[in-house]
Motif scaffolding. Structure first.
Motif, short mmCIF file in Angstrom:
data_model
loop_
_atom_site.label_atom_id
_atom_site.label_comp_id
_atom_site.label_asym_id
_atom_site.label_seq_id
_atom_site.Cartn_x
_atom_site.Cartn_y
_atom_site.Cartn_z
N MET A 1 -39.69 2.27 -11.12
CA MET A 1 -38.99 3.38 -10.47
C MET A 1 -37.74 3.73 -11.25
SD MET A 1 -38.95 2.85 -6.39
CE MET A 1 -37.41 3.73 -6.22
N ALA A 2 -37.65 4.95 -11.69
CA ALA A 2 -36.46 5.34 -12.45
C ALA A 2 -35.39 5.84 -11.49
CB ALA A 2 -36.82 6.44 -13.45
N PHE A 3 -34.21 5.35 -11.63
CA PHE A 3 -33.08 5.84 -10.83
C PHE A 3 -31.81 5.61 -11.62
CE2 PHE A 3 -29.73 4.94 -7.57
CZ PHE A 3 -29.65 6.22 -7.06
N GLU A 4 -31.04 6.66 -11.79
CA GLU A 4 -29.77 6.56 -12.52
C GLU A 4 -28.76 5.85 -11.60
OE1 GLU A 4 -27.60 7.22 -15.88
OE2 GLU A 4 -29.64 8.03 -15.63
N PRO A 5 -28.32 4.65 -11.96
CA PRO A 5 -27.44 3.91 -11.04
C PRO A 5 -26.14 4.67 -10.76
CG PRO A 5 -27.88 2.61 -13.03
CD PRO A 5 -28.57 3.93 -13.21
N ILE A 6 -25.61 4.49 -9.59
CA ILE A 6 -24.36 5.13 -9.19
C ILE A 6 -23.26 4.07 -9.08
CG2 ILE A 6 -23.22 6.43 -7.34
CD1 ILE A 6 -26.24 7.57 -6.95
N LEU A 7 -23.47 3.11 -8.19
CA LEU A 7 -22.45 2.08 -8.01
C LEU A 7 -22.41 1.12 -9.20
CD1 LEU A 7 -23.21 1.30 -4.27
CD2 LEU A 7 -21.46 2.83 -5.19
N LEU A 8 -23.53 0.98 -9.87
CA LEU A 8 -23.60 0.06 -11.01
C LEU A 8 -23.65 0.85 -12.33
CD1 LEU A 8 -26.16 -2.52 -9.55
CD2 LEU A 8 -23.73 -2.92 -9.97
N ARG A 9 -23.19 2.11 -12.30
CA ARG A 9 -23.34 2.93 -13.50
C ARG A 9 -22.53 2.39 -14.67
NH1 ARG A 9 -19.15 4.34 -11.03
NH2 ARG A 9 -17.46 5.66 -11.80
N ASN A 10 -21.48 1.65 -14.38
CA ASN A 10 -20.63 1.13 -15.46
C ASN A 10 -21.00 -0.29 -15.90
OD1 ASN A 10 -19.11 3.48 -15.79
ND2 ASN A 10 -17.74 2.92 -14.10
N ALA A 11 -22.15 -0.76 -15.43
CA ALA A 11 -22.60 -2.10 -15.88
C ALA A 11 -22.80 -2.02 -17.39
CB ALA A 11 -23.89 -2.47 -15.17
N GLY A 12 -22.37 -3.03 -18.08
CA GLY A 12 -22.52 -3.03 -19.54
C GLY A 12 -21.42 -2.28 -20.25
N ASN A 13 -20.40 -1.84 -19.53
CA ASN A 13 -19.25 -1.16 -20.14
C ASN A 13 -17.97 -1.86 -19.72
OD1 ASN A 13 -17.34 0.58 -21.17
ND2 ASN A 13 -17.81 2.28 -19.75
N PRO A 14 -17.65 -2.98 -20.38
CA PRO A 14 -16.48 -3.76 -19.94
C PRO A 14 -15.15 -3.00 -20.09
CG PRO A 14 -17.45 -4.70 -21.95
CD PRO A 14 -18.37 -3.62 -21.49
N ALA A 15 -15.16 -1.89 -20.83
CA ALA A 15 -13.93 -1.10 -20.97
C ALA A 15 -13.42 -0.62 -19.61
CB ALA A 15 -14.17 0.09 -21.89
N VAL A 16 -14.32 -0.49 -18.63
CA VAL A 16 -13.89 0.02 -17.32
C VAL A 16 -13.06 -0.99 -16.54
CG1 VAL A 16 -15.84 1.61 -17.10
CG2 VAL A 16 -16.01 -0.68 -16.09
N HIS A 17 -12.91 -2.20 -17.04
CA HIS A 17 -12.01 -3.16 -16.39
C HIS A 17 -10.56 -2.72 -16.51
CE1 HIS A 17 -14.64 -6.93 -15.75
NE2 HIS A 17 -15.37 -5.84 -15.69
N HIS A 101 -12.21 -1.32 -10.68
CA HIS A 101 -11.44 -0.12 -10.30
C HIS A 101 -12.20 0.78 -9.34
CE1 HIS A 101 -7.85 -0.71 -12.67
NE2 HIS A 101 -8.61 -1.14 -13.67
N GLN A 102 -13.53 0.71 -9.37
CA GLN A 102 -14.31 1.49 -8.41
C GLN A 102 -13.94 1.06 -6.99
OE1 GLN A 102 -18.80 2.79 -8.45
NE2 GLN A 102 -18.74 0.61 -8.02
N LEU A 103 -13.78 -0.26 -6.80
CA LEU A 103 -13.39 -0.76 -5.48
C LEU A 103 -11.95 -0.36 -5.15
CD1 LEU A 103 -13.85 -2.43 -2.92
CD2 LEU A 103 -13.17 -4.47 -4.21
N ILE A 104 -11.05 -0.50 -6.13
CA ILE A 104 -9.65 -0.14 -5.88
C ILE A 104 -9.56 1.34 -5.49
CG2 ILE A 104 -7.36 0.08 -6.96
CD1 ILE A 104 -8.18 -2.32 -8.78
N GLU A 105 -10.31 2.17 -6.19
CA GLU A 105 -10.28 3.61 -5.90
C GLU A 105 -10.80 3.88 -4.48
OE1 GLU A 105 -12.49 6.13 -8.63
OE2 GLU A 105 -11.41 7.92 -7.95
N LEU A 213 -16.96 0.51 0.50
CA LEU A 213 -15.80 1.19 -0.09
C LEU A 213 -16.12 1.71 -1.49
CD1 LEU A 213 -13.17 -1.32 1.29
CD2 LEU A 213 -13.23 1.14 1.81
N CYS A 214 -16.98 1.02 -2.22
CA CYS A 214 -17.36 1.48 -3.57
C CYS A 214 -18.10 2.82 -3.51
CB CYS A 214 -18.23 0.44 -4.28
SG CYS A 214 -17.30 -0.99 -4.84
N ASN A 215 -18.74 3.12 -2.38
CA ASN A 215 -19.44 4.39 -2.23
C ASN A 215 -18.48 5.58 -2.06
OD1 ASN A 215 -22.52 4.40 -2.03
ND2 ASN A 215 -22.02 2.59 -0.82
N VAL A 216 -17.28 5.27 -1.56
CA VAL A 216 -16.37 6.34 -1.13
C VAL A 216 -15.97 7.30 -2.27
CG1 VAL A 216 -14.07 6.78 -0.17
CG2 VAL A 216 -15.60 5.12 0.92
#
Lengths: 432, 164
Positions: A1-17, A101-105, A213-216
């Protein structure tokens, strides 16, 4: 099943820390947008999105926010529930580790919407590394003016702290969590009053799960209509992070629109472990009723699973193959609940312990048919008779064992032993 | 007990400072209790002897009986000495399905002590533990603050052998 992740879209991008990397990925735009909105508009948007709590109970998040009294000068709090202790659940840890930061936001938008000026993230004591990741991200957010006295120059002030728990499942229950936050044993409170009126430090308080909260930010950024376009129906909307563990080839988190089936998840997780056959599964963590292989085509959303007598809970899917003894599996869960019962209410304190003892003798082949009926009676007496849901959580798996899988329990009684003796899962070379 | 723990009325200066830094962020002193106990436990080598509990009670102006009540409620606070490396082996359902109990046996066999005992050299102590929230790495264990996943009995023993 193909689905573009939303909450996990930044997995594999440690720069978002870091704030800079998260901003590059579009982060904190939703917070800017929210700060230009009226708080009431934000609550309406979250209500319209249909977002339901991702911690287990599935309560509508926007409605929860709307219970916070308006116009009062009294302090208000947001407590983010990162206690994640439901066996089988690990999504909140991964959400924090992947994209803090997704959670903080999400927390910041919630606080602005309900008028809270303090947010505590109550994180389970064992999550030392995730707590550090989040603390570093919070410090970075302060430096960039995303938290503190004047968030993004809006005049809105917000203090955010990580508060570590100390190892107690019951602190994931919202009033147990408040007791613990206030420096006490985590024993749940009598409700009402509800936390929205008398919560942390006797002030109005919202308690939301990490994933909720990550969905918000996504609801504010992309709109309630977009959010509602994902999922099974109007009551089951948005993306969902499923945790799949047990007998599959690639246990892990898998994000899909809410309402995929177990079959979809097993396929995503690389199929059944060593190609064995599915026997049973738990769809929503240790507290959920165990379902059989015949129910693997159900949409895994709040209402479909409730109709099937189980629940989506924290979407902790535990897959059990043909080699699994369900009496032993249920015994393990009953032992957990007996250990974690806070002891306050008699039906829970006694019921969880008796469930464990009776299951232990059934598993050992020392049980009788009347024990099965006794288990049934105990679960009836535990149901809805305690202050919080822990007793009912134990009832979930125990009752499903004796109702859905009675023939397997009876085999233990008739044969005087477990019909599925333990075997090592490891190759001989991996053992010593 | 660490060297830094031995002065004043029992609570080391750095621990006091760490607690003081938290004060402005909580509306009550009582709310500092869990953070203070974590801080104290770190200073006392991983457990809370009676003097640590008294020191925390005095620092926060709480009754000792109240602090004992809290310490005994939570699994991560210990009232008995623990090894320098505190090992928690998850044996909840997802780990058990993937061999968690065998990991526990391997750890017990290797350390030659029982749960909650400390090896003669003071290096290790272990317990079985409830779900640690890392079922994707099952079977797994926690040593100190670190998670170790995708274990086999052999791998678990290798990790134990690699500890200082």
């Amino acid at each position: 099943m193909a689905f573009e992740p939303i909450l996990l879209r930044n997995a594999g991008n440690p720069a978002v820390h870091e704030v800079s990397g998260y901003r590059k990925a579009g982060g904190y735009e939703a917070l800017s947008k929210a700060l230009a909105m009226e708080p009431e508009e934000i609550i309406d948007a979250v209500k319209a999105s249909g977002l339901r709590g991702r911690g287990g109970a599935g309560f509508p998040a926007g409605l929860k926010w709307s219970f916070i009294p308006k116009g009062s000068e009294k302090a208000k709090y947001l407590v983010c529930n990162a206690d994640e202790s439901e066996p089988g659940t690990f999504k909140d840890r991964i959400l924090i580790e992947t994209d803090p930061h997704q959670l903080i936001e999400g927390c910041a938008i919630c606080c602005y919407a309900v008028g809270a000026s303090t947010c505590y993230v109550y994180i389970r004591g064992e999550y030392v590394a995730p707590a550090l990741t989040l603390e570093r991200a919070i410090a970075d957010a302060y430096e960039h003016g995303l938290l503190g006295e004047d968030v993004l120059g809006s005049g809105f002030a917000l203090d955010m702290r990580v508060h570590r728990g100390a190892g107690a499942y019951i602190c994931g229950e919202e009033t147990g969590m408040l007791e613990s936050l206030e420096g006490r044993r985590g024993q749940p409170r009598i409700k009402p009053p509800f936390p929205a009126i008398v919560g942390a430090f006797a002030a109005p308080t919202v308690i939301n799960n990490v994933e909720t909260l990550c969905n918000v930010p996504h609801i504010i950024g992309r709109g309630a209509e977009w959010f509602k376009s994902l999922g099974t129906d109007e009551r089951n909307t948005g993306p969902k992070v499923y945790c799949i563990s047990g007998h599959v080839e690639r246990p892990g988190v898998y994000e899909y629109p809410i309402g995929v089936t177990l079959d979809d998840l097993i396929a995503a997780a690389g199929g059944m472990y060593r190609g064995r056959a599915l026997k049973a599964y738990i769809p929503g963590g240790a507290s959920a009723a165990i379902l059989s292989d015949e129910q693997s085509g159900l949409p895994m959303d709040f209402d479909s699973l409730a109709q099937a007598g189980s629940m989506l809970g924290s979407a902790a899917v535990v897959v059990m193959d043909e080699t699994t003894c369900l009496v032993r599996a249920t015994l393990r869960l009953a032992k957990f609940f007996a250990h974690e019962s806070c002891g306050q209410c008699t039906p829970c304190r006694e019921g969880t312990n008796w469930s464990e003892m009776i299951l232990a003798r059934l598993e050992d082949g020392r049980g009788s048919e009347s024990d099965i009926d006794l288990l049934q009676r105990i679960t009836t007496n535990m149901s809805g008779t305690a202050l919080c849901a822990l007793a009912d959580a134990c009832v979930g798996p125990v009752r499903s064992l004796v109702t859905n899988f009675r023939p397997e329990v009876m085999q233990h009684v008739e044969q005087g032993c477990c019909p599925l003796p333990r075997q090592s899962i490891f190759e001989p070379g991996a053992v010593s | 007990m660490s060297e830094s723990a031995r002065h004043g009325d029992g609570l080391p200066r750095e621990a006091k400072r760490a607690i003081d830094e938290l004060r402005p962020h909580y509306p009550t002193t009582e709310a500092l209790l869990l953070p203070a106990l974590h801080i104290a436990q770190r200073h006392w080598g991983g457990w809370l002897p009676d003097e640590a509990i008294s020191a925390v009670a005095r620092e926060l102006d709480l009754a000792e009986s109240k602090v004992y009540g809290v310490v005994t409620f939570y699994d991560l606070f210990h009232q008995h000495p623990v090894g320098r490396h505190r090992i928690r082996v998850c044996t909840n359902l997802s780990c058990t399905l993937r061999g968690g109990e065998e990991i526990l046996h391997a750890v017990r066999r290797h350390l030659k002590v029982d749960e909650n005992e400390v090896t003669a050299d003071g290096r290790c102590s272990f317990v079985h533990f409830e779900c640690l929230g890392a079922c994707e790495q099952a079977p797994m264990m926690m040593i100190g603050d670190r998670y170790h996943g995708d274990l086999t009995p052999r791998r678990a023993v290798e990790i134990l052998e690699g500890l200082d």
